[in-house]
Design a protein around this motif. Structure first.
Motif, short mmCIF file in Angstrom:
data_model
loop_
_atom_site.label_atom_id
_atom_site.label_comp_id
_atom_site.label_asym_id
_atom_site.label_seq_id
_atom_site.Cartn_x
_atom_site.Cartn_y
_atom_site.Cartn_z
N TRP A 1 53.88 34.77 -53.37
CA TRP A 1 53.77 36.16 -53.61
C TRP A 1 52.91 36.28 -54.95
O TRP A 1 53.30 35.68 -55.86
CB TRP A 1 54.81 37.35 -53.87
CG TRP A 1 54.39 38.64 -54.21
CD1 TRP A 1 54.58 39.20 -55.59
CD2 TRP A 1 53.64 39.64 -53.52
NE1 TRP A 1 54.22 40.53 -55.52
CE2 TRP A 1 53.70 40.83 -54.35
CE3 TRP A 1 53.12 39.64 -52.29
CZ2 TRP A 1 52.94 41.73 -53.80
CZ3 TRP A 1 52.50 40.53 -51.89
CH2 TRP A 1 52.15 41.71 -52.78
N LEU A 2 51.45 36.75 -55.01
CA LEU A 2 50.89 36.97 -56.11
C LEU A 2 50.35 38.45 -56.27
O LEU A 2 49.32 38.86 -55.27
CB LEU A 2 49.48 35.90 -55.55
CG LEU A 2 48.30 35.84 -57.07
CD1 LEU A 2 48.87 35.15 -58.04
CD2 LEU A 2 47.18 35.08 -56.22
N ASP B 1 53.26 46.54 -54.33
CA ASP B 1 53.15 46.00 -52.89
C ASP B 1 51.58 45.72 -52.61
O ASP B 1 51.21 45.41 -51.50
CB ASP B 1 53.32 47.18 -51.75
CG ASP B 1 52.64 48.45 -51.78
OD1 ASP B 1 51.85 48.67 -52.82
OD2 ASP B 1 52.66 49.27 -50.91
N VAL B 2 50.86 45.71 -53.61
CA VAL B 2 49.43 45.13 -53.58
C VAL B 2 49.20 43.68 -54.04
O VAL B 2 49.72 43.44 -55.29
CB VAL B 2 48.15 45.96 -54.34
CG1 VAL B 2 46.77 45.21 -54.32
CG2 VAL B 2 48.35 47.30 -53.71
N GLY B 3 48.99 42.65 -53.14
CA GLY B 3 49.05 41.25 -53.44
C GLY B 3 48.80 40.40 -52.30
O GLY B 3 48.44 40.75 -51.17
N VAL B 4 48.66 39.05 -52.76
CA VAL B 4 48.73 38.21 -51.51
C VAL B 4 50.04 37.73 -51.17
O VAL B 4 50.87 37.10 -51.96
CB VAL B 4 47.68 37.02 -52.12
CG1 VAL B 4 47.80 35.87 -51.32
CG2 VAL B 4 46.43 37.65 -52.44
N ASN C 1 45.37 32.10 -64.17
CA ASN C 1 46.13 32.59 -65.28
C ASN C 1 46.71 34.19 -64.95
O ASN C 1 46.56 34.86 -65.52
CB ASN C 1 45.42 32.62 -66.31
CG ASN C 1 45.06 31.21 -67.04
OD1 ASN C 1 45.93 30.36 -66.92
ND2 ASN C 1 43.76 31.10 -67.37
N MET C 2 47.39 33.89 -63.67
CA MET C 2 48.06 35.36 -63.07
C MET C 2 49.49 34.54 -62.82
O MET C 2 49.85 33.57 -62.26
CB MET C 2 47.38 35.50 -61.65
CG MET C 2 45.96 36.15 -62.21
SD MET C 2 45.10 36.67 -60.32
CE MET C 2 46.07 37.88 -60.03
N SER D 1 59.81 32.77 -60.78
CA SER D 1 58.60 33.55 -61.60
C SER D 1 57.89 32.51 -62.04
O SER D 1 58.53 31.57 -62.87
CB SER D 1 59.10 34.57 -62.18
OG SER D 1 59.83 35.50 -61.46
N PHE D 2 56.49 32.53 -61.93
CA PHE D 2 55.65 31.61 -62.99
C PHE D 2 54.57 32.51 -63.64
O PHE D 2 54.07 33.62 -63.08
CB PHE D 2 55.07 30.68 -61.83
CG PHE D 2 55.88 29.87 -60.98
CD1 PHE D 2 56.18 28.92 -61.34
CD2 PHE D 2 56.40 30.51 -59.84
CE1 PHE D 2 57.17 28.11 -60.72
CE2 PHE D 2 57.24 29.70 -59.10
CZ PHE D 2 57.77 28.46 -59.40
#
Length: 120
Positions: free
Chosen positions: A54-55, A63-66, A12-13, A25-26
């Motif tokens: 991009w998560l 810039d912090v993510g997967v 749920n992100m 976007s999701f």
């Protein structure tokens, strides 16, 4: 017979998928593993379409993510399935921990990573 190589979880992100320069976007990731993900969308993408997933992990730090690169393996106007084929070690570390933290059986996630060090 189950064909999936990796355990999947629902997140749920928020996430983004970039296809051909367009960002989609999701609000949720239907399921995700270290090998791919599934997203609900009415968009239509041909099989084999290259994409960037991009998560974001911290809304305060953009810039912090997967970040994972992959390709569309199925799209039926409701669900889009992406197979991941390129990920940095840092993003893999974050993705692995995120899945492990949310998994019913975290040890299984560790085993899957160890069994397939190259992943794909």
């Amino acid at each position: 017979m189950e064909k999936r190589r990796f355990s999947r979880i629902t997140l749920n992100m928020a996430a983004e998928l970039t296809v051909g320069g367009t960002v989609y976007s999701f609000n949720q990731v239907d399921n995700i593993s270290v090998g791919g993900c599934s997203l609900q969308t009415t968009a239509d993408f041909p099989q084999g379409t290259a994409c960037r997933f991009w998560l974001p992990l911290d809304v305060a730090t953009a810039d912090v993510g997967v970040e994972v690169f992959g390709e569309v393996v199925r799209c039926d106007h409701q669900t889009l399935s992406v197979r991941f084929n390129r990920i940095t070690p840092e993003s893999l570390f974050h993705l692995h921990n995120l899945i492990r933290f949310n998994a019913v059986d975290p040890d299984r996630i560790d085993h899957e990573i160890c069994e397939r060090p190259g992943l794909i």
